[in-house]
Design a protein around this motif. Sequence first.
Motif, PDB file in Angstrom:
ATOM      1  N   ILE A 140      50.369  -7.166 -45.515  1.00 35.78           N
ATOM      2  CA  ILE A 140      51.538  -6.631 -44.814  1.00 35.78           C
ATOM      3  C   ILE A 140      51.747  -7.389 -43.518  1.00 35.78           C
ATOM      4  O   ILE A 140      50.793  -7.644 -42.766  1.00 35.78           O
ATOM      5  CB  ILE A 140      51.368  -5.125 -44.538  1.00 35.78           C
ATOM      6  N   ILE A 141      52.993  -7.765 -43.262  1.00 41.80           N
ATOM      7  CA  ILE A 141      53.400  -8.317 -41.967  1.00 41.80           C
ATOM      8  C   ILE A 141      54.426  -7.348 -41.380  1.00 41.80           C
ATOM      9  O   ILE A 141      55.503  -7.164 -41.944  1.00 41.80           O
ATOM     10  CB  ILE A 141      54.010  -9.724 -42.096  1.00 41.80           C
ATOM     11  N   ALA A 156      48.567 -15.210 -43.009  1.00 39.35           N
ATOM     12  CA  ALA A 156      48.690 -14.739 -44.392  1.00 39.35           C
ATOM     13  C   ALA A 156      48.082 -15.745 -45.365  1.00 39.35           C
ATOM     14  O   ALA A 156      47.395 -15.364 -46.326  1.00 39.35           O
ATOM     15  CB  ALA A 156      50.157 -14.490 -44.728  1.00 39.35           C
ATOM     16  N   GLU A 157      48.329 -17.017 -45.122  1.00 32.77           N
ATOM     17  CA  GLU A 157      47.755 -18.052 -45.984  1.00 32.77           C
ATOM     18  C   GLU A 157      46.242 -18.046 -45.938  1.00 32.77           C
ATOM     19  O   GLU A 157      45.586 -18.428 -46.917  1.00 32.77           O
ATOM     20  CB  GLU A 157      48.261 -19.426 -45.545  1.00 32.77           C
ATOM     21  N   ARG A 158      45.665 -17.610 -44.839  1.00 35.27           N
ATOM     22  CA  ARG A 158      44.217 -17.618 -44.673  1.00 35.27           C
ATOM     23  C   ARG A 158      43.571 -16.312 -45.095  1.00 35.27           C
ATOM     24  O   ARG A 158      42.375 -16.113 -44.859  1.00 35.27           O
ATOM     25  CB  ARG A 158      43.873 -17.956 -43.220  1.00 35.27           C
ATOM     26  N   MET A 191      49.034  -7.760 -40.473  1.00 33.38           N
ATOM     27  CA  MET A 191      49.477  -8.443 -39.258  1.00 33.38           C
ATOM     28  C   MET A 191      50.606  -7.638 -38.618  1.00 33.38           C
ATOM     29  O   MET A 191      51.569  -7.287 -39.294  1.00 33.38           O
ATOM     30  CB  MET A 191      49.972  -9.858 -39.589  1.00 33.38           C
ATOM     31  N   GLN A 192      50.471  -7.365 -37.348  1.00 33.64           N
ATOM     32  CA  GLN A 192      51.499  -6.637 -36.606  1.00 33.64           C
ATOM     33  C   GLN A 192      51.994  -7.494 -35.452  1.00 33.64           C
ATOM     34  O   GLN A 192      51.205  -7.935 -34.613  1.00 33.64           O
ATOM     35  CB  GLN A 192      50.950  -5.309 -36.072  1.00 33.64           C
ATOM     36  N   MET A 233      54.939 -16.714 -51.743  1.00 38.94           N
ATOM     37  CA  MET A 233      54.130 -15.667 -51.125  1.00 38.94           C
ATOM     38  C   MET A 233      54.894 -14.383 -50.848  1.00 38.94           C
ATOM     39  O   MET A 233      54.273 -13.351 -50.570  1.00 38.94           O
ATOM     40  CB  MET A 233      53.527 -16.167 -49.812  1.00 38.94           C
ATOM     41  N   LEU A 234      56.230 -14.410 -50.904  1.00 41.41           N
ATOM     42  CA  LEU A 234      56.982 -13.195 -50.595  1.00 41.41           C
ATOM     43  C   LEU A 234      56.753 -12.129 -51.660  1.00 41.41           C
ATOM     44  O   LEU A 234      56.794 -10.936 -51.362  1.00 41.41           O
ATOM     45  CB  LEU A 234      58.475 -13.499 -50.454  1.00 41.41           C
ATOM     46  N   ASP A 235      56.500 -12.544 -52.887  1.00 36.81           N
ATOM     47  CA  ASP A 235      56.271 -11.579 -53.965  1.00 36.81           C
ATOM     48  C   ASP A 235      55.081 -10.675 -53.667  1.00 36.81           C
ATOM     49  O   ASP A 235      55.085  -9.502 -54.064  1.00 36.81           O
ATOM     50  CB  ASP A 235      56.035 -12.309 -55.291  1.00 36.81           C
TER      51      ASP A 235
END
Length: 451
Positions: free
Chosen positions: A38-39, A300-302, A307-308, A347-349
Motif C-alpha cells: 500500500i502507498i 515498493a520495488e524493494r 508507505m505513507q 506494479m499497479l496491479d
Amino acid sequence: MALASLINRGRALAAEAPGDRWRGVVRPTHFAPRAKRIIWLYMAGGPSHLETLDHKPKLTEMHGKEMPESFTKGQPIAQLQGQQLKCFKPQHKFQRFGKSGQELMEHFKELGSMADDLCIIRSMHTDAINHDPAHTFMNTGTMVSGRPSMGAWVLYGLGSDAEDLPGFVVMQSDGRGGQMQPISNRMWHSGFLPSQFQGVKFRSKGDPILYLNNPAGVTPGMQQGVIGAAGELNRRHQAMVEDPEIATRIRQYEMAFRMQTSVPDLMDLSKEPASVLEAYGAKPGDGSFASNCLLARRLAERGVRFMQLYHRDWDHHGNIRNDVQTKAEEVDRPAAALLRDLKSRGMLDDTLVIWGGEFGRTPMSQGDGRDHHMKGFSMWLAGGGIRGGVTYGATDELGYHAVENPVHVNDLHATLLRQLGIDHLKLTYRFQGRDYRLTDIAGEVIQAILS
C-alpha cells in the motif's frame, strides 16, 4: 564474496529466529491477495472535497444564502459554532476526464489523465472533527491514542519482502503554505504490538535517518562486531526471559546495520533517468512531495509493505480558492506520475494507492475558507484489485452528509486489508484481556469497488 554473502543471507532467512526477517502471522493469507503493498498519499489538514473530488452545482446556486437548518441542526461543528451559516460555492470548476467521465477539479489535469484507473469514493465519513483525533482515527481505527496504526497491523500480519529496509516507511513534505498542522509520531506507532512493527520515518532533507553513518574511526567491520556481540548477549537474555521486545531489539540492531548500505542507495535519485525525474517533477534532495512519490516507487520495488506520504497544509480555513489551487498543483503531477510509473512497470496491479486526508470541509463559509467537516468527504483509490473509472457513493446536494452508500473509516480499513488477503475480523492481538483489531467492532468490506 558479495554474492556468497547474499546467498547465505537468503538461506539464513529460511529459519525464523529472533534476528530473522518477520514473516507475519497471517500464513497463509485468508484470501488470495490482490495487492502486495500500500502507498498512502495522505493529504494532511483535511482537503476540501467540494474543491477537489465532489462537484456540487446546487451549492453554487445557494451561494451566500443561509444553510438550510435541516442539514445542520444538531450536527457537530468545529469553529463555526454559534455563527450564521451561509452556503459557500465551490471555488474551482470541475471537468470530466477519461472514457469513464469521472469529474475532478480543473487543476487535476494530470490525475484526470488517469481517471479510468481511479475509484473515487464520495461518501466517506469519520467520527472525529478536529485534526489530531481525526488523524488518530484515520490511522488506527479509533480515537483512543496508543492503538496500533494500520501500517503496524499490516506489517504484523504479513511481514515484509524487504530485507534491508523497514517494512513500514513514513515520509513527510510541506510545500508552499503557512498552516502546517503538526503530525504526531503516534500516527505510525505500533501501539501495544511489539515495537518492531512501528513505522520508520525517513527525513526528507539531510540524512534520511539519524546516526546512519558511523562515527569517525569506526569501520563497518568494527560496527558488525558490536552488532554481533550485542545480538549474542540479547539472544542469551531472550532464552531466559522470552520478552518479545528483546527479539525486536535484535532484529532492529541488525536492520539498522543493513540500512547503512541500503538507505543511501535508495535515496540517491540521481540514478534515475532524467525522463523519470521530469515526469515526477522531482529534484534529488529537495524533500518535495514529488521526490517522495518517486522514493515510494523505489521502496515498493524493494519489497516495502506499507508507505505513507504525508503532504501537509490542506487546512484551509481561509483563502481556500488560491490555497487549494496551490496544493493541487503540488500533488497533481507527482501522484499521476506515480500511477503511470507503477502501471508501466506492471506494479499497479498489485500496489494499492490511496489519496485523501483525515476529513473534509464544510459547505458553509468561514470567511473565504471552510471549516472542518466529518459527515461527508472524498478519497480516491487505484490499483490493487480496485475497480477503476468508477465513482462510489455520494453526499447530499450540498455536500454535507454522506447519503448514498456511506463509507466509514472502518469500512475503508476492512477493504484495504481484504485486498492484501486479510480478513479484518481475524487479524487480532490480545491485550489486557481483550482481542483487539484495526477495525475495532465495526467495518464492512466495500464489495462494489472490488474488481
